[in-house]
Design a protein around this motif. Structure first.
Motif, PDB file in Angstrom:
ATOM      1  N   SER A  26       0.857  -1.178   0.000  1.00 17.18           N
ATOM      2  CA  SER A  26       0.000   0.000   0.000  1.00 17.18           C
ATOM      3  C   SER A  26       0.894   1.229   0.000  1.00 17.18           C
ATOM      4  N   VAL A  27       0.461   2.275  -0.685  1.00 18.70           N
ATOM      5  CA  VAL A  27       1.239   3.504  -0.803  1.00 18.70           C
ATOM      6  C   VAL A  27       0.320   4.685  -0.509  1.00 18.70           C
ATOM      7  N   GLN A  28       0.804   5.591   0.327  1.00 12.60           N
ATOM      8  CA  GLN A  28       0.046   6.808   0.629  1.00 12.60           C
ATOM      9  C   GLN A  28       0.915   8.020   0.342  1.00 12.60           C
ATOM     10  N   GLN A  29       0.425   8.912  -0.496  1.00 15.78           N
ATOM     11  CA  GLN A  29       1.146  10.144  -0.775  1.00 15.78           C
ATOM     12  C   GLN A  29       0.852  11.139   0.335  1.00 15.78           C
ATOM     13  N   GLY A  30       1.901  11.654   0.979  1.00 17.32           N
ATOM     14  CA  GLY A  30       1.715  12.558   2.107  1.00 17.32           C
ATOM     15  C   GLY A  30       1.057  13.870   1.712  1.00 17.32           C
ATOM     16  N   ARG A  31       0.272  14.397   2.611  1.00 16.21           N
ATOM     17  CA  ARG A  31      -0.402  15.677   2.389  1.00 16.21           C
ATOM     18  C   ARG A  31      -0.144  16.596   3.585  1.00 16.21           C
ATOM     19  N   GLY A  32      -0.127  17.899   3.345  1.00 18.59           N
ATOM     20  CA  GLY A  32       0.006  18.857   4.431  1.00 18.59           C
ATOM     21  C   GLY A  32       1.277  18.709   5.244  1.00 18.59           C
ATOM     22  N   GLY A  33       2.376  18.384   4.589  1.00 21.30           N
ATOM     23  CA  GLY A  33       3.634  18.254   5.296  1.00 21.30           C
ATOM     24  C   GLY A  33       3.898  16.882   5.871  1.00 21.30           C
ATOM     25  N   GLU A  34       2.922  15.975   5.803  1.00 23.97           N
ATOM     26  CA  GLU A  34       3.112  14.616   6.294  1.00 23.97           C
ATOM     27  C   GLU A  34       3.957  13.818   5.305  1.00 23.97           C
ATOM     28  N   PRO A  35       4.740  12.850   5.789  1.00 23.69           N
ATOM     29  CA  PRO A  35       5.560  12.054   4.872  1.00 23.69           C
ATOM     30  C   PRO A  35       4.718  11.071   4.073  1.00 23.69           C
ATOM     31  N   ASP A  36       5.227  10.649   2.924  1.00 25.10           N
ATOM     32  CA  ASP A  36       4.627   9.517   2.226  1.00 25.10           C
ATOM     33  C   ASP A  36       4.764   8.298   3.127  1.00 25.10           C
ATOM     34  N   ARG A  37       3.926   7.294   2.895  1.00 24.87           N
ATOM     35  CA  ARG A  37       3.992   6.062   3.681  1.00 24.87           C
ATOM     36  C   ARG A  37       3.817   4.851   2.778  1.00 24.87           C
ATOM     37  N   LEU A  38       4.335   3.719   3.247  1.00 25.07           N
ATOM     38  CA  LEU A  38       4.225   2.471   2.494  1.00 25.07           C
ATOM     39  C   LEU A  38       4.001   1.317   3.474  1.00 25.07           C
ATOM     40  N   GLY A  39       3.135   0.393   3.085  1.00 25.86           N
ATOM     41  CA  GLY A  39       2.907  -0.806   3.878  1.00 25.86           C
ATOM     42  C   GLY A  39       3.180  -2.041   3.045  1.00 25.86           C
ATOM     43  N   PHE A  40       3.680  -3.097   3.674  1.00 28.33           N
ATOM     44  CA  PHE A  40       3.964  -4.328   2.944  1.00 28.33           C
ATOM     45  C   PHE A  40       3.350  -5.515   3.674  1.00 28.33           C
TER      46      PHE A  40
END
Length: 238
Positions: free
Chosen positions: A154-168
């Motif tokens: 899973s991939v999440q593009q960060g918004r509002g200064g939050e980092p991107d995230r990834l789950g495996f």
């Protein structure tokens, strides 16, 4: 979220929006006469939806911070694109799934004093929601995994200064708590299409762009058959 990904992401979205507007304008300008609009409306809408859906994708490369291996270098590279109804499956009347996708995933895990593990996989499924995407891929080459194994990301593009995230989908998830193998080890079940955990690990270097698109309409032949079956059922009940 990497700084340069903001410009790239916005660029993709601007192009996508403009493309959608251009397609809609083309349908209106070159469309059929009013008397024929009803006959051609569904086809035109399907073409617009297909155009928009074709732009759904995930791209990028990043190093994550994993809580249980804080000193390791763990990197993922993802290039996945939606390709609805292109992968027929046994037992399904559809010519594939609306979440069919193509592309590649690369993964490497380097630990001090140990051999670097790596895998390359072929994307087979992807679904997006806002700035988040869930996808699965099948291993094609690896020095740590069995070729043919499906895993989830899973991939999440960060918004509002939050980092991107990834789950495996391994190491801390996807275990069958009621079973063990012959050696008494925990059993890891097979992963189904598009199955992955939430994006729990922050990206500390690099980043990912997630371009969302809604699920496409069913193919006309399948939708027509479903409508006919529903009408026949209603007639019998009546």
């Amino acid at each position: 979220m990497r700084i340069d990904s903001v410009r790239g992401s916005r660029g993709v979205r601007v192009i996508g929006a403009a493309g959608a507007v251009a397609v809609l304008a083309g349908v209106v300008a070159a469309g059929p006469a009013p008397a024929d609009a009803a006959a051609h409306g569904a086809k035109g809408e399907a073409q617009v939806q297909a155009q928009i859906q074709a732009q759904a994708r995930v791209q990028g490369s990043g190093q994550i911070s994993y809580a249980y291996s804080p000193d390791d270098t763990i990197k993922f590279t993802v290039d996945a694109k939606a390709a609805p109804f292109t992968r027929p499956m046994p037992g399904l009347s559809l010519p594939g799934l609306p979440t069919d996708a193509t592309g590649t995933v690369k993964f490497s895990h380097a630990s001090e004093g140990r051999k670097t593990g790596w895998s390359r996989a072929r994307v087979d499924c992807m679904v997006t929601g806002g700035g988040t995407a869930t996808l699965t891929a099948i291993v094609t080459k690896s020095n740590v995994e069995k070729v043919g194994k499906r895993f989830g990301l899973s991939v999440q593009q960060g918004r509002g200064g939050e980092p991107d995230r990834l789950g495996f989908g391994w190491d801390i998830v996807n275990f069958e708590p009621r079973k063990t193998d012959k050696k008494g080890n925990a059993v890891e079940p097979r992963v189904g299409t598009c199955m992955a955990p939430a994006p729990f690990a922050p990206v500390v270097e690099g980043g990912f762009d997630v371009v969302h698109a809604d699920l496409p309409p069913l193919p006309a032949s399948v939708a027509g058959a479903a409508g006919a079956a529903g009408a026949a059922g209603a007639a019998r009940r009546g």
